[in-house]
Write a protein that holds these residues in place. Structure first.
Motif, short mmCIF file in Angstrom:
data_model
loop_
_atom_site.label_atom_id
_atom_site.label_comp_id
_atom_site.label_asym_id
_atom_site.label_seq_id
_atom_site.Cartn_x
_atom_site.Cartn_y
_atom_site.Cartn_z
N ARG A 188 0.83 -1.22 0.00
CA ARG A 188 0.00 0.00 0.00
C ARG A 188 0.85 1.26 0.00
N ARG A 189 2.08 1.18 0.48
CA ARG A 189 2.95 2.36 0.56
C ARG A 189 3.88 2.51 -0.64
N LEU A 190 3.76 1.65 -1.63
CA LEU A 190 4.64 1.74 -2.80
C LEU A 190 4.36 3.01 -3.58
N PRO A 191 5.40 3.67 -4.08
CA PRO A 191 5.21 4.93 -4.82
C PRO A 191 4.82 4.68 -6.28
N PHE A 192 4.51 5.77 -6.96
CA PHE A 192 4.26 5.80 -8.41
C PHE A 192 3.10 4.91 -8.85
N GLY A 193 2.12 4.71 -7.99
CA GLY A 193 0.96 3.89 -8.36
C GLY A 193 1.23 2.40 -8.41
N SER A 202 1.21 0.37 -6.05
CA SER A 202 0.34 -0.36 -5.13
C SER A 202 -0.87 -0.95 -5.86
#
Length: 194
Positions: free
Chosen positions: A6-11, A13
């Motif tokens: 859920r915290r991954l950047p650039f979409g 997630s």
């Protein structure tokens, strides 16, 4: 892993499944075990590459199966069936990627460690797909069912009926005669009032 995804950047997630991240972490660890054992057997013990890679491969994949089953896919399916499917997948993987690609690259002059890393990248994609949709298919089906509200409601309704729905169904069954009587009573009351 879901909290990390859920915290991954650039979409990312929306694209990366938690099981993919879990697979990457677990198999990164087991791959390092594989590479360490390969180095020990091939470089230090001077075993031929096919023998060294076989021992390291089997050890790492046994460890990968256990860790992925318990921690990543959280599967509760039949262990015997899963093990059989996994053995077939590992056999195909071994012949195609480890021996085929790995031995081919070493024969072409690529160092054994680099050959193992390159073949490992290909086998990682293959093994994730096989583990997610074939070996641990019970966990994939459970995740898919939990993701759709209709199937979750159906499972919940099958396990514990909705009291309001049960009352409505019972009223419809029991009151078919009562409704006709009530309507007749209302008609007679209305005509009496006129």
């Amino acid at each position: 892993m879901a909290a990390v995804v859920r915290r991954l950047p650039f979409g990312l997630s929306r694209i990366v499944a938690p099981s993919l991240l879990g697979f990457a972490v677990i198999n990164g660890f087991t791959f390092s075990v594989d590479l360490g054992l390969l180095t020990l057997a091939h470089r230090l013990l001077h075993w031929p590459y096919p023998a060294a890679v076989t021992v390291s491969y089997l050890t790492a994949f046994a460890l990968s199966f256990v860790l992925n089953r318990v921690f990543n896919f959280e599967s509760h399916g039949a262990l015997g069936q899963q093990t059989a499917r996994y053995v077939v997948a590992v056999g195909v993987n071994y012949l195609v990627f480890v021996l085929g690609v790995g031995t081919g690259l070493t024969a072409a002059g690529v160092g054994y460690a680099l050959a193992r890393v390159l073949s490992g990248l290909l086998e990682g994609v293959y093994m994730y797909c096989v583990m997610r949709w074939v070996v641990f298919q019970d966990a994939a089906a459970a995740r898919a069912g939990a993701a759709t509200p209709d199937s979750a409601a159906a499972r919940a309704g099958a396990a514990t009926p909705d009291p309001a729905a049960a009352r409505t169904a019972a009223t419809a069954r029991d009151s078919s005669g009562a409704r006709a009587t009530s309507a007749a009573d209302r008609r007679s009351t209305t005509s009496a009032d006129s």
